[in-house]
Design a protein around this motif. Structure first.
Motif, mmCIF file in Angstrom:
data_model
loop_
_atom_site.group_PDB
_atom_site.id
_atom_site.type_symbol
_atom_site.label_atom_id
_atom_site.label_comp_id
_atom_site.label_asym_id
_atom_site.label_seq_id
_atom_site.Cartn_x
_atom_site.Cartn_y
_atom_site.Cartn_z
ATOM 1 N N ALA A 147 48.472 -59.199 74.898
ATOM 2 C CA ALA A 147 49.911 -59.000 75.132
ATOM 3 C C ALA A 147 50.147 -57.864 76.116
ATOM 4 C CB ALA A 147 50.616 -58.722 73.811
ATOM 5 N N LEU A 148 49.363 -56.799 75.989
ATOM 6 C CA LEU A 148 49.521 -55.662 76.896
ATOM 7 C C LEU A 148 49.124 -56.027 78.322
ATOM 8 C CD1 LEU A 148 48.223 -52.730 74.660
ATOM 9 C CD2 LEU A 148 50.561 -53.045 75.496
ATOM 10 N N ARG A 149 48.056 -56.819 78.459
ATOM 11 C CA ARG A 149 47.620 -57.223 79.800
ATOM 12 C C ARG A 149 48.668 -58.111 80.461
ATOM 13 N NH1 ARG A 149 41.309 -58.529 78.239
ATOM 14 N NH2 ARG A 149 40.460 -56.463 78.705
ATOM 15 N N ILE A 150 49.223 -59.040 79.680
ATOM 16 C CA ILE A 150 50.273 -59.906 80.214
ATOM 17 C C ILE A 150 51.482 -59.069 80.608
ATOM 18 C CG2 ILE A 150 51.925 -61.718 79.634
ATOM 19 C CD1 ILE A 150 49.202 -62.814 80.179
ATOM 20 N N ARG A 151 51.835 -58.115 79.752
ATOM 21 C CA ARG A 151 52.982 -57.254 80.047
ATOM 22 C C ARG A 151 52.736 -56.455 81.331
ATOM 23 N NH1 ARG A 151 54.491 -53.382 75.271
ATOM 24 N NH2 ARG A 151 54.484 -55.414 74.242
ATOM 25 N N ARG A 169 53.847 -55.684 87.132
ATOM 26 C CA ARG A 169 53.377 -55.611 88.519
ATOM 27 C C ARG A 169 53.999 -56.718 89.365
ATOM 28 N NH1 ARG A 169 47.014 -54.133 87.282
ATOM 29 N NH2 ARG A 169 47.302 -51.858 87.195
ATOM 30 N N ALA A 170 54.141 -57.913 88.765
ATOM 31 C CA ALA A 170 54.773 -59.017 89.494
ATOM 32 C C ALA A 170 56.241 -58.715 89.766
ATOM 33 C CB ALA A 170 54.633 -60.313 88.697
ATOM 34 N N VAL A 171 56.912 -58.137 88.787
ATOM 35 C CA VAL A 171 58.322 -57.752 88.957
ATOM 36 C C VAL A 171 58.450 -56.735 90.078
ATOM 37 C CG1 VAL A 171 60.220 -56.475 87.882
ATOM 38 C CG2 VAL A 171 59.066 -58.280 86.608
ATOM 39 N N ALA A 172 57.554 -55.734 90.074
ATOM 40 C CA ALA A 172 57.590 -54.714 91.119
ATOM 41 C C ALA A 172 57.313 -55.330 92.489
ATOM 42 C CB ALA A 172 56.563 -53.624 90.815
ATOM 43 N N ASP A 208 43.538 -61.596 81.168
ATOM 44 C CA ASP A 208 43.602 -60.529 82.168
ATOM 45 C C ASP A 208 44.259 -61.040 83.446
ATOM 46 O OD1 ASP A 208 41.567 -62.258 82.753
ATOM 47 O OD2 ASP A 208 40.149 -60.724 83.408
ATOM 48 N N ALA A 209 45.359 -61.773 83.276
ATOM 49 C CA ALA A 209 46.035 -62.396 84.422
ATOM 50 C C ALA A 209 46.440 -61.371 85.474
ATOM 51 C CB ALA A 209 47.287 -63.143 83.943
ATOM 52 N N ARG A 210 46.235 -61.760 86.735
ATOM 53 C CA ARG A 210 46.701 -60.946 87.847
ATOM 54 C C ARG A 210 48.192 -61.189 88.061
ATOM 55 N NH1 ARG A 210 45.229 -63.404 91.780
ATOM 56 N NH2 ARG A 210 43.983 -65.090 90.905
ATOM 57 N N PRO A 211 48.896 -60.244 88.677
ATOM 58 C CA PRO A 211 50.336 -60.461 88.944
ATOM 59 C C PRO A 211 50.590 -61.756 89.699
ATOM 60 C CG PRO A 211 49.761 -58.174 89.374
ATOM 61 C CD PRO A 211 48.466 -58.894 89.079
ATOM 62 N N GLU A 212 49.673 -62.114 90.623
ATOM 63 C CA GLU A 212 49.843 -63.355 91.385
ATOM 64 C C GLU A 212 49.790 -64.579 90.472
ATOM 65 O OE1 GLU A 212 48.204 -60.141 93.921
ATOM 66 O OE2 GLU A 212 47.584 -61.023 92.011
ATOM 67 N N GLN A 213 48.968 -64.509 89.426
ATOM 68 C CA GLN A 213 48.879 -65.629 88.492
ATOM 69 C C GLN A 213 50.135 -65.731 87.646
ATOM 70 O OE1 GLN A 213 44.850 -64.279 87.126
ATOM 71 N NE2 GLN A 213 44.399 -66.477 87.095
ATOM 72 N N ALA A 260 46.584 -74.374 90.489
ATOM 73 C CA ALA A 260 45.272 -73.810 90.826
ATOM 74 C C ALA A 260 45.308 -72.283 90.777
ATOM 75 C CB ALA A 260 44.845 -74.282 92.213
ATOM 76 N N GLU A 261 46.384 -71.684 91.265
ATOM 77 C CA GLU A 261 46.521 -70.218 91.253
ATOM 78 C C GLU A 261 46.542 -69.695 89.820
ATOM 79 O OE1 GLU A 261 46.512 -66.547 92.257
ATOM 80 O OE2 GLU A 261 46.855 -67.866 93.972
ATOM 81 N N VAL A 262 47.304 -70.340 88.951
ATOM 82 C CA VAL A 262 47.381 -69.910 87.553
ATOM 83 C C VAL A 262 46.003 -69.957 86.899
ATOM 84 C CG1 VAL A 262 48.301 -70.464 85.260
ATOM 85 C CG2 VAL A 262 49.791 -70.604 87.260
ATOM 86 N N ASN A 263 45.270 -71.030 87.147
ATOM 87 C CA ASN A 263 43.970 -71.219 86.511
ATOM 88 C C ASN A 263 42.825 -70.529 87.230
ATOM 89 O OD1 ASN A 263 45.185 -72.746 84.541
ATOM 90 N ND2 ASN A 263 44.699 -74.707 85.470
ATOM 91 N N GLY A 264 43.148 -69.779 88.286
ATOM 92 C CA GLY A 264 42.107 -69.052 89.007
ATOM 93 C C GLY A 264 41.148 -69.966 89.744
ATOM 94 N N GLN A 265 41.641 -71.123 90.194
ATOM 95 C CA GLN A 265 40.811 -72.085 90.905
ATOM 96 C C GLN A 265 41.174 -72.113 92.386
ATOM 97 O OE1 GLN A 265 41.994 -75.522 88.705
ATOM 98 N NE2 GLN A 265 40.577 -75.141 87.015
ATOM 99 N N GLU A 266 40.284 -72.693 93.165
ATOM 100 C CA GLU A 266 40.555 -72.820 94.588
ATOM 101 C C GLU A 266 41.630 -73.873 94.803
ATOM 102 O OE1 GLU A 266 38.211 -73.799 98.799
ATOM 103 O OE2 GLU A 266 37.101 -73.598 96.914
#
Length: 311
Positions: free
Chosen positions: A96-100, A105-108, A166-171, A286-292
């Protein structure tokens, strides 16, 4: 070694670095009860109590509550059992903290408004089951009442967004956009039209060979994409040889004869089935799942469609 010395709360505080208030609180909670009391009623603790205090401190540092510690010290449960349960609970909190963190970061990064921030947080914190349900509802909607190709339907259902812990803001950004897209009524209507058109085409001409379809798509990307890169206008004479080559390839794939009627038919199929937002759907997934991401095809389709219409 235990020499029988009894310690006051003040002694324990000096020996452990804990505050008198904390030791008294734990003593009142029953996890470090006094060994004895002075005639005046002051608490006294032996070496065993001091050792017990050290264990309680360690368990509290690990975030384990006093009720669980009491059960451990009373031999109702083992440290291992409590640690396992606590570790599992921490995994949920960490996720939950990682998603938050990723949402913030995505909001920023996108300079989101308060309304967008609320939406992003709500969508990003959906469970895996809730995300799957959202996609299933979308697929149910676009195929309802249509004799859709079973392979296509199965592929859509299997393509589930799985936002990592551990989703990235882009994901997170991609998932929010994807969730908004599949709830967009115009997008849904467009996909339904494409599914219905595909169903009619298959009924009329049968299923094309998958490998031949892949080769034709690759040829389209190579030839039309090359024309775009070279700045060749779709309606220019320079485009004719390319259009002829591609039309012949598609006619062979469809089992039809190339000509003006076929090219009108092909242009209509391309217009219905290749909305640029469809490709965006797969790229976001693909971006969400970390795929090409799959190679872009929409610009090539748009160029060929325009060239066929310019015929």
């Amino acid at each position: 070694m235990d020499d029988g010395t009894l310690h006051t709360i003040g002694d324990l505080a000096r020996l452990t670095g804990l505050t008198v208030k904390t030791i008294r609180y734990w003593s009142d909670a029953g996890v470090v009860p006094p060994t004895d009391r002075t005639p005046a009623g002051y608490r006294l603790y032996d070496q065993a109590a001091l050792d017990r205090l050290g264990l309680v401190r360690t368990l509290r540092d690990l975030g384990i509550g006093l009720a669980a510690i009491h059960s451990i010290l009373s031999r109702k449960v083992t440290v291992a059992e409590v640690a396992a349960a606590h570790a599992e609970a921490l995994e949920v909190q960490i996720r939950a903290l990682r998603i938050r963190q990723a949402v913030l970061r995505a909001v920023a990064g996108r300079g989101a408004s308060p309304q967008e921030t609320e939406l992003m947080h709500r969508l990003a914190t959906l469970s895996d089951r809730e995300r799957r349900r959202l996609v299933d509802e979308f697929v149910d909607h676009v195929v309802r009442g249509i004799d859709a190709d079973p392979d296509f339907t199965a592929m859509m259902r299997a393509a589930t967004p799985e936002l990592p812990d551990d989703a990235r803001p882009e994901q997170v950004d991609a998932w929010v956009e994807l969730a908004e897209l599949i709830q967009d009524e115009d997008f849904r209507a467009g996909v339904r039209r494409a599914v219905a058109d595909q169903s009619r085409t298959l009924a009329e001409g049968g299923r094309p060979d998958p490998e031949a379809a892949r080769r034709t798509a690759a040829l389209l990307r190579e030839r039309a994409g090359g024309a775009l890169a070279a700045g060749i206008d779709a309606g220019s004479p320079s485009a004719r040889p390319i259009v002829d080559e591609l039309a012949a390839a598609y006619a062979k794939l469809a089992g039809r004869v190339d000509g003006a009627e076929f090219r009108d038919w092909l242009a209509e199929r391309l217009e219905i089935s290749h909305d640029s937002r469809y490709e965006r759907y797969w790229r976001l997934l693909a971006e969400v799942n970390g795929q090409e991401a799959p190679p872009a095809l929409a610009p090539s389709v748009a160029w060929l469609t325009a060239a066929l219409r310019a015929g």
